[in-house]
Design an enzyme around this catalytic site. Structure first.
Site, PDB file in Angstrom:
ATOM      1  N   GLU A   1      -2.069  -3.775   7.204  1.00 20.39           N
ATOM      2  CA  GLU A   1      -3.143  -4.731   7.429  1.00 20.39           C
ATOM      3  C   GLU A   1      -3.282  -5.828   6.384  1.00 20.39           C
ATOM      4  OE1 GLU A   1      -3.595  -1.424   6.582  1.00 20.39           O
ATOM      5  OE2 GLU A   1      -5.279  -1.175   5.219  1.00 20.39           O
TER       6      GLU A   1
ATOM      7  N   GLU B   1       0.851  -1.191   0.000  1.00 22.65           N
ATOM      8  CA  GLU B   1       0.000   0.000   0.000  1.00 22.65           C
ATOM      9  C   GLU B   1       0.892   1.249   0.000  1.00 22.65           C
ATOM     10  OE1 GLU B   1      -2.758   0.344   3.267  1.00 22.65           O
ATOM     11  OE2 GLU B   1      -3.747   2.071   2.355  1.00 22.65           O
TER      12      GLU B   1
ATOM     13  N   GLU C   1      -4.999  -2.571  12.957  1.00 21.61           N
ATOM     14  CA  GLU C   1      -4.740  -3.431  11.787  1.00 21.61           C
ATOM     15  C   GLU C   1      -5.713  -4.609  11.769  1.00 21.61           C
ATOM     16  OE1 GLU C   1      -2.944  -1.897   9.793  1.00 21.61           O
ATOM     17  OE2 GLU C   1      -1.993  -0.556  11.240  1.00 21.61           O
TER      18      GLU C   1
ATOM     19  N   GLY D   1       3.633   2.649  10.735  1.00 21.12           N
ATOM     20  CA  GLY D   1       3.372   1.863  11.941  1.00 21.12           C
ATOM     21  C   GLY D   1       3.177   0.387  11.666  1.00 21.12           C
ATOM     22  N   ALA D   2       2.295   0.074  10.734  1.00 20.79           N
ATOM     23  CA  ALA D   2       1.988  -1.325  10.461  1.00 20.79           C
ATOM     24  C   ALA D   2       1.133  -1.397   9.207  1.00 20.79           C
ATOM     25  CB  ALA D   2       1.216  -1.936  11.629  1.00 20.79           C
TER      26      ALA D   2
HETATM   27  N1  B3K Z   1      -2.814   1.078   5.718  1.00 23.57           N
HETATM   28  C1  B3K Z   1      -1.517   1.233   6.291  1.00 23.57           C
HETATM   29  C2  B3K Z   1      -0.808   2.470   5.862  1.00 23.57           C
HETATM   30  C3  B3K Z   1      -0.209   2.407   4.525  1.00 23.57           C
HETATM   31  C4  B3K Z   1       0.643   3.622   4.279  1.00 23.57           C
HETATM   32  C5  B3K Z   1       1.188   3.646   2.897  1.00 23.57           C
HETATM   33  N2  B3K Z   1       2.151   4.722   2.746  1.00 23.57           N
HETATM   34  C6  B3K Z   1      -1.547   1.165   7.769  1.00 23.57           C
HETATM   35  C7  B3K Z   1      -2.808   1.544   8.413  1.00 23.57           C
HETATM   36  O1  B3K Z   1      -3.335   2.619   8.279  1.00 23.57           O
HETATM   37  O2  B3K Z   1      -3.354   0.715   9.065  1.00 23.57           O
HETATM   38 ZN    ZN Z   2      -5.261   2.012   8.870  1.00 31.37          ZN
END
Ligand code: B3K
Ligand code: ZN
Length: 875
Positions: free
Chosen positions: A264, A121, A298, A261-262
């Site tokens: 999903e 992502e 997540e 951070g993480a």
């Molecule tokens: N969906 C991911 C973040 C992706 C960031 C891409 N640069 C984490 C989150 O929001 O849970």
């Molecule tokens: Zn998120």
């Protein structure tokens, strides 16, 4: 990398894909410098046109269309591949090669501590293979991973493991099948010599799910809290939202090199190790809370994000705003909803409000972007969550859950829009929510001006509200719920009696608490039988993400701080008193006049500290000084040094005037019991460490601070003591810092704290300290956590150092950002944040900040990430 102005994507240009991918089979032969990816897609035409696949930095080996080599017919450019296909239904098999070892951008397939890991992502999958890299193309994935067995004990991908075994040449393989259709941004692969901890969770419908957390072997002792958090998240989502997990296994992998951070990914979440690893000696209460929240976040994405995903990236807040709202509610239910609400408001105001007021200001649904990664912002996430909270406030928990249920009934397995979400909320409750649209398309923080008019003869109180947006020519009023109450002059709650005309827009939640529904640019609410001198309690629970303006007297604020039934309002009233005090001191310093601390500030602070019936965590938050960044926000031109001076003055005044009480509180909260992550202990430590930070101002308490450091009771206490020692130049601070380093030099996450501690300490040699740390053997530009700990903290929090009058702080950061941009554009772009607010500083600083931005923008090979932010800031 780009020299000319890069391509801009617009929401208005959205077109459905001309092809779909029914299923995809991926085979990875892992090797650090030449990983071979074979990608077989069953495709089907949906509309006219050539086939266009996204792909970047890929070495193309072959392209078979239904078994026939067509590589010669493919047109390749730096963003993808175009092929004219006459067929309706076909198999396309593409072989490419990539170099994970040289991938320092940490997007696509990369290496971290000798392991393989992916991050897709927003648009990283195109760095792995040619594909329709867009969230509305959903497909069923099967992934085969082949790698050297001695170096890659585990081979992981999304879904369920369906086959595995040994191969020749010391290799082995695993095949994973994910039965749920998903967009490629949720794809994940991990391989390496990790260790795992295992557990199980039984779902409400009786299925046993395997839970596995993978970490580097040295971290195996630090997974317990993460596993507990995962189980709590699964249970909470069942109980509060009725949502159950949907695969046989749920895996989490912790890695040290991660851009955020993480992530999903379906069934295989990848985490920054900061949000997994914890033990009391190494992690603070804030870390523990962060782990629980991010693991929850997540996990919650499995439904809000994965099962129902976004049609396009302009809909990002559909999954992020909603999932942040869900994780906020989770933390509130696990700990304290009052404390959590205040923490979130603080964060929003210190970080999102400035974004809303700066050159990167965008609505929660942006209308265009150059680099999508630049739009994973506080606005899309945190303001987005505030907007979801508005639905919750308007509809109540039951109405909101009805809306969620309908949302899943309608859209499970689909890629949808924020409008679809709103329709589900509206239809499930039989209400019209169209006005909510205005929150999605307008940027900037709304101003809410409230005035009162009391008629002593009729005893009617009129509350007049006016909403507006800064710098908006075509402002459309928003639907704003305003939490409301009245206190009489003793602070007792007043029974609310709206007039007949007002009743339609006043929803009584109890005798003394109402929600005013503001829908117009200007609107009044009238109440009857109101005693003289009643004090309005406004925006209870921070019921809308706005800036409230109301002319409270200091006495009224003191009354609200002491007596209101809403803990947010109590906190807010005290913070406003403290803010006014700092501002008055700033004004006095600027005009060289004397200023004394108002007596009501001390009185109310004393009474709050003495109030044993209030949660100590709330007391601590109420008596913490407003953050420097938030104070700066109040000014057109931020006078950094004077604000810092005034802030330190108020800290010293509160320390001096309340010395005895701080000492009492400190000793009352000292607790020798073993560390536990529970509400009572956290609150106690919060208040104790606030007391310590005030006492640390006074030289007579140096031994107390040192004693807490030396006790090494847990990281929360150690760090609080060390921070205080550094801030006030404790005679033993250098030695303590050294001993801290020696004890923890092999623990990356603790060493990050060591860098942060020094980077945030504001004094005359802050810049030199940071410069020296850039040369430290443990500093590295390739590790995002380390970069954030040193450069991120220095530029965001060390206002005195970053904004040095000679511009040396700017110059140092600009140089580092340019070096970093060549390695990791995403992180480089993030570091630009503090520069984008140049308009808020004096002319000389403005010029220096602009020069730095220009220099960064002019770098040969500037990334589109950095280009977008630097150019928009300078425009
Ligand atoms: N969906 C991911 C973040 C992706 C960031 C891409 N640069 C984490 C989150 O929001 O849970
Ligand atoms: Zn998120």
């Amino acid at each position: 990398m780009t020299q000319t102005a890069p391509h801009v994507n617009y929401l208005k240009d959205y077109q459905p894909s001309a092809f779909s991918i029914e299923s995809v089979y991926l085979e990875f032969e892992l090797s650090p410098l030449a990983t071979r990816v074979t990608n077989s897609m069953q495709m089907q035409r949906q509309a006219k046109g050539d086939l266009r696949l996204d792909g970047e930095n890929l070495k193309l080996i072959s392209v078979l269309l239904d078994g026939e080599e067509v590589i010669e017919q493919c047109q390749i450019d730096e963003a993808g591949l175009t092929l004219a296909v006459a067929k309706e239904k076909f198999t396309l098999r593409i072989v490419t090669e990539i170099e994970p070892q040289n991938n320092t951008a940490l997007e696509g397939l990369y290496r971290t501590s000798d392991n393989y890991c992916t991050q897709c992502e927003a648009e990283g999958f195109r760095k792995i293979t040619y594909y329709l890299d867009r969230p509305d193309v959903l497909s069923v994935f099967t992934t085969k991973v082949i790698a050297d067995k001695s170096e890659n004990r585990f081979l992981l991908a999304n879904g369920n493991l369906v086959d595995s075994g040994d191969l020749d040449n010391g290799k082995h393989f695993a095949v994973w099948q994910d039965p749920h259709k998903k967009p490629c941004y949720l794809f994940a692969l991990v391989a390496g010599n990790l260790e795992k901890v295992e557990d199980t969770f039984t779902t409400a419908d009786g299925r046993e799910v395997k839970l596995e957390i993978f970490v580097e072997p040295r971290n195996i002792e630090k997974c317990e809290h993460a596993m507990e958090s995962l189980k709590k998240s699964m249970k909470w989502d069942e109980e509060r939202f009725g949502l159950l997990y949907d695969l046989d296994i749920f895996m989490i992998v912790a890695v040290d090199d991660f851009n955020m951070g993480a992530m999903e990914n379906k069934g295989l979440n990848v985490f920054n190790s900061k949000f997994v690893l914890a033990k009391p000696e190494t992690a603070t209460d804030i870390d523990y809370e962060g782990i629980e929240a991010v693991i929850g976040h997540e996990y919650f994405h499995n439904w809000t994000g994965n099962r129902v995903t976004c049609r396009d990236w302009f809909q990002l807040t559909l999954k992020e705003g909603l999932t942040v709202f869900r994780d906020q509610e989770f933390t509130a239910d696990m700990l304290s909803s009052a404390v959590k609400r205040i923490e979130d408001v603080r964060r929003l105001r210190s970080n999102q409000f400035p974004e809303d007021a700066g050159p990167m200001s965008h609505p929660i649904q942006p209308q265009s972007y150059i680099e999508m990664n630049n739009f994973y912002t506080m606005t899309v996430y945190e303001k987005g969550a505030e907007v979801v909270r508005l639905y919750h406030t308007l509809l109540g928990e039951t109405g909101f859950q009805k809306g969620m249920q309908l949302y899943f009934e309608r859209h499970d397995g689909q890629a949808v829009t924020v409008q679809d979400f709103r329709n589900a909320m509206a239809d499930a409750n039989g209400v019209n929510l169209e006005q909510m649209h205005n929150w999605y398309v307008q940027s900037g923080t709304p101003n809410l001006e409230v005035t009162r008019n009391y008629d002593a003869v009729t005893q009617k109180l009129t509350i007049s509200c006016q909403q507006s947006l800064p710098n908006s020519d075509d402002f459309q009023p928003m639907l704003m719920p305003i939490g409301f109450g009245l206190l009489d002059k003793e602070g007792e709650p007043v029974t609310l009696e709206p007039t007949f005309e007002s009743a339609a827009n006043v929803e009584l939640r109890s005798d003394t608490h109402a929600v005013l529904k503001l829908t117009q640019a200007q609107q009044s609410f009238v109440f009857e039988d109101v005693p003289a001198d009643a004090v309005p309690s406004l925006l209870r629970g921070f019921s809308a993400p706005v800036k409230l303006h109301f002319d409270y007297s200091n006495q009224e604020l003191a009354l609200l701080a002491a007596k209101d039934e809403d803990s947010f309002v109590r906190w807010e009233a005290m913070q406003t008193l403290l803010l006014r005090t700092v501002q008055a001191k700033v004004a006095a310093l600027q005009s060289c006049i004397d200023y004394q601390l108002p007596s009501e500030v001390i009185e109310v602070a004393r009474s709050l500290l003495a109030a044993k019936e209030i949660d100590p965590a709330l007391v601590a938050m109420t008596l913490s000084l407003p953050e420097l960044g938030y104070i700066g926000e109040q000014y057109e031109v931020v006078d950094v040094d004077t604000i810092y001076q005034a802030h330190s003055w108020l800290e010293a005044e509160l320390a001096n005037h309340m010395q005895g009480q701080w000492l009492d509180v400190y000793h009352r909260c000292v607790n020798d019991a073993p560390y536990q992550y529970d509400k009572a202990q956290i609150a106690e430590r919060m208040l104790k460490n606030l007391a310590l930070s005030y006492l640390g101002v006074l030289s007579e308490h140096q031994s107390l601070v040192l004693k807490q450091y030396q006790a090494q009771h847990n990281m929360t206490d150690v760090l609080a003591a060390l921070k205080t020692m550094l801030k006030h130049q404790h005679p033993r601070s250098v030695e303590a810092l050294q001993s801290f380093y020696e004890r923890w030099q092999d623990d990356n996450l603790v060493i990050d704290k060591w860098f942060t501690l020094q980077a945030q300490t504001q004094n005359d040699h802050a810049l030199q300290t940071t410069q020296a740390l850039l040369q430290h053997k443990d500093f590295s530009l390739t590790n995002p956590n380390r970069v954030r700990s040193l450069l991120g903290v220095f530029s965001r929090l060390n206002l005195v150092g970053f904004h040095r009058a000679d511009g040396a702080g700017y110059q140092m950061c600009a140089e580092q950002i340019m070096q970093l941009d060549a390695l990791n554009p995403q992180i480089a772009a993030r570091l630009l944040g503090p520069f984008t607010h140049w308009k808020r500083y004096d002319e000389k600083r403005q010029q220096m900040m602009r020069n730095a931005l220009q220099q960064i923008l002019d770098r040969k090979g500037v990334s589109k990430d950095v280009y977008e932010i630097a150019s928009k800031s300078l425009a």
